[in-house]
Design a protein around this motif. Structure first.
Motif, PDB file in Angstrom:
ATOM      1  N   HIS A  39       0.826  -1.347   0.104  1.00  0.00           N
ATOM      2  CA  HIS A  39       0.051   0.102   0.061  1.00  0.00           C
ATOM      3  C   HIS A  39       0.919   1.364   0.230  1.00  0.00           C
ATOM      4  O   HIS A  39       2.113   1.110   0.315  1.00  0.00           O
ATOM      5  N   THR A  40       0.150   2.273  -0.173  1.00  0.00           N
ATOM      6  CA  THR A  40       1.062   3.538  -0.253  1.00  0.00           C
ATOM      7  C   THR A  40       1.295   4.107   1.096  1.00  0.00           C
ATOM      8  O   THR A  40       1.803   5.244   1.331  1.00  0.00           O
ATOM      9  N   SER A  41       0.577   3.632   1.975  1.00  0.00           N
ATOM     10  CA  SER A  41       0.714   4.101   3.315  1.00  0.00           C
ATOM     11  C   SER A  41       2.077   4.164   3.854  1.00  0.00           C
ATOM     12  O   SER A  41       2.527   5.125   4.993  1.00  0.00           O
ATOM     13  N   SER A  42       2.982   3.463   3.396  1.00  0.00           N
ATOM     14  CA  SER A  42       4.616   3.437   3.880  1.00  0.00           C
ATOM     15  C   SER A  42       4.927   4.902   3.495  1.00  0.00           C
ATOM     16  O   SER A  42       6.007   5.208   4.371  1.00  0.00           O
ATOM     17  N   VAL A  43       4.671   5.546   2.533  1.00  0.00           N
ATOM     18  CA  VAL A  43       5.033   7.113   2.249  1.00  0.00           C
ATOM     19  C   VAL A  43       4.762   7.980   3.222  1.00  0.00           C
ATOM     20  O   VAL A  43       5.234   8.869   3.432  1.00  0.00           O
ATOM     21  N   GLN A  44       3.419   7.529   4.035  1.00  0.00           N
ATOM     22  CA  GLN A  44       3.303   8.387   5.338  1.00  0.00           C
ATOM     23  C   GLN A  44       4.382   8.389   6.171  1.00  0.00           C
ATOM     24  O   GLN A  44       5.015   9.602   6.841  1.00  0.00           O
ATOM     25  N   ILE A  45       4.985   7.293   6.499  1.00  0.00           N
ATOM     26  CA  ILE A  45       6.194   7.349   7.406  1.00  0.00           C
ATOM     27  C   ILE A  45       7.139   8.080   6.998  1.00  0.00           C
ATOM     28  O   ILE A  45       7.851   8.764   7.349  1.00  0.00           O
ATOM     29  N   ARG A  46       7.506   7.695   5.586  1.00  0.00           N
ATOM     30  CA  ARG A  46       8.704   8.271   5.025  1.00  0.00           C
ATOM     31  C   ARG A  46       8.790   9.830   4.872  1.00  0.00           C
ATOM     32  O   ARG A  46       9.869  10.598   5.214  1.00  0.00           O
TER      33      ARG A  46
END
Ligand code: DAH
Length: 354
Positions: free
Chosen positions: A191-198
């Motif tokens: 999912h693209t949610s990993s980019v929230q963290i980055r």
């Protein structure tokens, strides 16, 4: 000798007439064979040269050669005329016919929908962020508060990558390389949610981003699933952010995307990185056309305090919301497409409709 010389001129004239009269290239070739081919009339005449006396030969040879050159010249000339004639259009040109238009390419329907989504969010101050498709487990799961035993982390759902360094070849045994995973796993992001963290790791709050991008899951392709598809993630972090902000934002964007009479509703749900969490349903003329009042379209919620802790934001100060939705699903509803695989087949008959 006199008899021989007398034959040349009539033969030459007959051959010239035949060559000049040839109506097309095939007839010309036939005429050439008739006079200059190995069994042609003129060739036969030349063969008679050998029977002449030594004294007769030079004059006869000269006369024959001159005639031959004349025939070859006539042949080349007629060939050029006929080739030009064959190359010209058979019909007269009709200058009143409409011109031929070049086929102009179009953006892929998924690109169009993505650009529309991005345009709507830009209007209300969101910036586009990006992150890697090859991710580590930490950014895809752990930092998002997804525990190690969560089913999404199962290899059933996630494509894990083999570490090049972990493929150890034993040179003595000659055995195939074994896979011993000693390093942290890398995977194709689910999912693209990993980019929230980055993004939060890199910048202090406030944050206002959307992240369109490709994601990967171990699904078999069918009418509604594909192992790669696209999502848009949204993240908003500031002081005093509320569920009302979330709902208002989502409503604004969906009205822009799906028509001004679009309604949305939130249903309670569970995601490990938001609390409370919701699923978003929407209703419009498009959903009714598909025979449904409400269609599920996205997941969202208020960012979990643990996620803020993981990126070093103080959850006592900062609040935020996040959402994620599938771009294919929106495009399918918008355009009335009933099979997701059509997006990836690159069939121009499908693509040029959008
Ligand atoms: N990552 C979720 C999915 O792939 C979608 C999602 C749900 C994203 C809730 C979020 C969220 O940011 O808050 O299904």
């Amino acid at each position: 000798m006199a008899g021989f010389l007398d034959q040349i001129e009539p033969l030459k004239q007959a051959a010239l007439a035949e060559l000049r009269a040839a109506p097309d290239l095939a007839a010309l070739e036939q005429a050439r064979v008739n006079c200059l081919g190995s069994h042609g009339k003129f060739t036969a005449l030349m063969k008679q040269l050998g029977a002449l006396t030594k004294e007769e030969k030079p004059a006869a040879g000269k006369a024959v050669n001159q005639a031959k050159v004349a025939l070859e010249t006539a042949l080349a000339q007629r060939r050029a005329e006929l080739e030009l004639k064959a190359a010209l259009p058979q019909e007269p040109t009709d200058f009143t016919l409409p011109g031929r238009r070049r086929v102009v390419g179009k953006l892929h329907p998924l690109t169009q929908v993505t650009e529309d989504i991005v345009r709507s969010f830009r209007k209300i101050g969101f910036a586009v962020a990006d992150g890697p498709e090859v991710e580590d487990e930490y950014h895809c799961f752990d930092a998002l508060n997804t525990p190690a035993d969560h089913p999404a982390r199962d290899t059933q759902d996630t494509f894990y990558l083999e570490h090049p360094a972990s493929r150890i070849q034993n040179p003595e045994s000659g055995c195939p390389p074994s896979t011993i995973n000693t390093q942290p796993s890398t995977l194709l992001r689910t999912h693209t949610s990993s980019v929230q963290i980055r993004v939060m790791e890199k910048q202090p709050p406030p944050v206002r981003i959307i992240v369109p991008g490709r994601v990967y899951r171990r699904d078999n392709a069918d009418a509604t699933h594909n192992p790669t598809f696209h999502q848009v993630e949204g993240l908003y972090v500031d002081r005093h952010v509320t569920v009302g902000d979330l709902k208002g934002t989502v409503e604004f964007v969906f009205k822009e995307l799906m028509g001004s009479e679009t309604r949305i509703r939130f249903r309670p749900h569970y995601f490990s990185y938001t609390e409370p969490s919701f699923e978003i349903d929407f209703s419009s003329a498009l959903t009714r056309k598909m025979g449904k009042e409400w269609l599920e379209i996205a997941g969202c919620g208020m960012v979990h305090p643990q996620v803020f802790e993981n990126v070093g934001y103080d959850p006592e100060i900062w609040t935020g919301w996040a959402f994620g939705f599938g771009i294919e699903r929106i495009a399918m509803i918008r355009y009335g497409i009933n099979d997701i695989r059509l997006f990836y087949e690159n069939d121009a008959r499908f693509l040029k409709q959008f």
